[in-house]
Design a protein around this motif. Sequence first.
Motif, PDB file in Angstrom:
ATOM      1  N   GLY A  37       0.834  -1.211   0.000  1.00  0.00           N
ATOM      2  CA  GLY A  37       0.000   0.000   0.000  1.00  0.00           C
ATOM      3  C   GLY A  37       0.864   1.255   0.000  1.00  0.00           C
ATOM      4  N   ALA A  38       1.948   1.222   0.781  1.00  0.00           N
ATOM      5  CA  ALA A  38       2.855   2.373   0.854  1.00  0.00           C
ATOM      6  C   ALA A  38       3.569   2.582  -0.483  1.00  0.00           C
ATOM      7  CB  ALA A  38       3.876   2.168   1.970  1.00  0.00           C
ATOM      8  N   LEU A  39       3.933   1.474  -1.158  1.00  0.00           N
ATOM      9  CA  LEU A  39       4.619   1.595  -2.452  1.00  0.00           C
ATOM     10  C   LEU A  39       3.698   2.289  -3.459  1.00  0.00           C
ATOM     11  CD1 LEU A  39       5.104   0.272  -5.499  1.00  0.00           C
ATOM     12  CD2 LEU A  39       7.110   0.925  -4.188  1.00  0.00           C
ATOM     13  N   VAL A  40       2.450   1.856  -3.473  1.00  0.00           N
ATOM     14  CA  VAL A  40       1.484   2.433  -4.408  1.00  0.00           C
ATOM     15  C   VAL A  40       1.225   3.907  -4.067  1.00  0.00           C
ATOM     16  CG1 VAL A  40      -0.951   2.329  -5.057  1.00  0.00           C
ATOM     17  CG2 VAL A  40       0.431   0.246  -5.098  1.00  0.00           C
ATOM     18  N   GLY A  41       1.121   4.217  -2.783  1.00  0.00           N
ATOM     19  CA  GLY A  41       0.945   5.611  -2.358  1.00  0.00           C
ATOM     20  C   GLY A  41       2.141   6.454  -2.753  1.00  0.00           C
ATOM     21  N   HIS A  42       3.351   5.918  -2.544  1.00  0.00           N
ATOM     22  CA  HIS A  42       4.560   6.636  -2.944  1.00  0.00           C
ATOM     23  C   HIS A  42       4.565   6.899  -4.448  1.00  0.00           C
ATOM     24  CE1 HIS A  42       8.522   7.413  -4.356  1.00  0.00           C
ATOM     25  NE2 HIS A  42       8.447   6.310  -5.060  1.00  0.00           N
TER      26      HIS A  42
END
Lengths: 329, 75
Positions: free
Chosen positions: A218-223
């Motif tokens: 989720g953090a990768l996609v948000g980044h």
Amino acid sequence: MQLPSPRGPLSEQVVATLKGDPDGRAIDFSDADPYGEDLTIALHTLYELHYGGFDGVHPAWEWDPELLRLRARIENVFLEQLRSDVDGGEDVDATLGDLLVEHVPGSGVSHHLRDNGTWDQMCEYFAHRSVYHHKEADPHAWVIPRLRGRAKAALVAVEFDEFGGGRADRMHSRLYADLLEGAGMSSGYLHYLDDVPAPSIAIVNMMSLFGLHRSLRGALVGHFAAAEITTAPSARRMAQALERLGADPRCVEFFTEHIEADAVHEQIMRNDVIGSLLEQEPSLRADVVFGVQATEHLESRLGAHLLSSWDSGESSLRTRLRWLVSQNG
Amino acid sequence: MTEARSRRVTIVPNGPVLVEGPVELVTDDGTTHTSDRFVVAVCACRRSKRYPFCDTSHRKRVRSDDSPESQDDSR
């Protein structure tokens, strides 16, 4: 690629181990600065084993259990600091909405370079960003097996575009190498790593951290979304800066490509990738928000470093002398 | 024989029109602009400096409050 120069006891131990000369002591780095030079280059070195590796370093080190254990300890220090430095929350739309507003007059690095930047500062900026752009879009490819359905198809489409749509000469990493050559700089892979201080390297470490851990998908996609949203306006200013400075067309081309590409990628990342991922896994909202906020936090630290260095008439790089020699050599 | 698939065009509220590429766009002066990107963002607000392609100029603009974040942005 050669192993980097160590920047403290932790990176000294990592580099010594990879040279086949470990001292065998468990190193205590509990008081190391999570964003400091030593921890940052140590973590970057451990991650690089998963990318291009190093000359003279056996590829099996990539999966060495002791080295992975050390990497996990370093990652935890870095990740905990990031988590404690951001506001958090679960409102993805509001978090992304903040990025979709243009501040006038703006005052970031691209504004400075457009209005008052010198060619030396521009070359320094190219060196900073080369740590990422030599592997542009690579860390994000690791998230592909962790996505399903529309989120996966859309992210792969964006990645395909990043990798030149099947044409090696249009890969964004190649366009950056062309930019460096256009600026009279070395386009060798991570050629400037030893010159670049922690704030730039930490951003790439964050991408590797988010990419390598399924738990942080989720953090990768948000980044990724945050980066695509903020790139188009800054790329427009960078193209203006380079035109003002009379730069080689190859330098301008990298940024004009990113104006049009990222105007598209932003839409796909927000609507198709994040939209679909959160329909499938609503519990990832907080992670997506974290990925956006962590990106903004580290970019803001880099911006502060660049502008404060330049304000005081100093180089933003670690080794100005070495830098000048490598420029002329 | 396969049936030709319809090309999808997505209209983004207060944003560009997304068209599946490759496309040729002809502007009023007769110029043909081509893009072979998988999706092309076509400017719908007429503010783009790269018209007919979107350059995100449609975004809301606000007077800067000189907040630390806007001061330090590295991009």
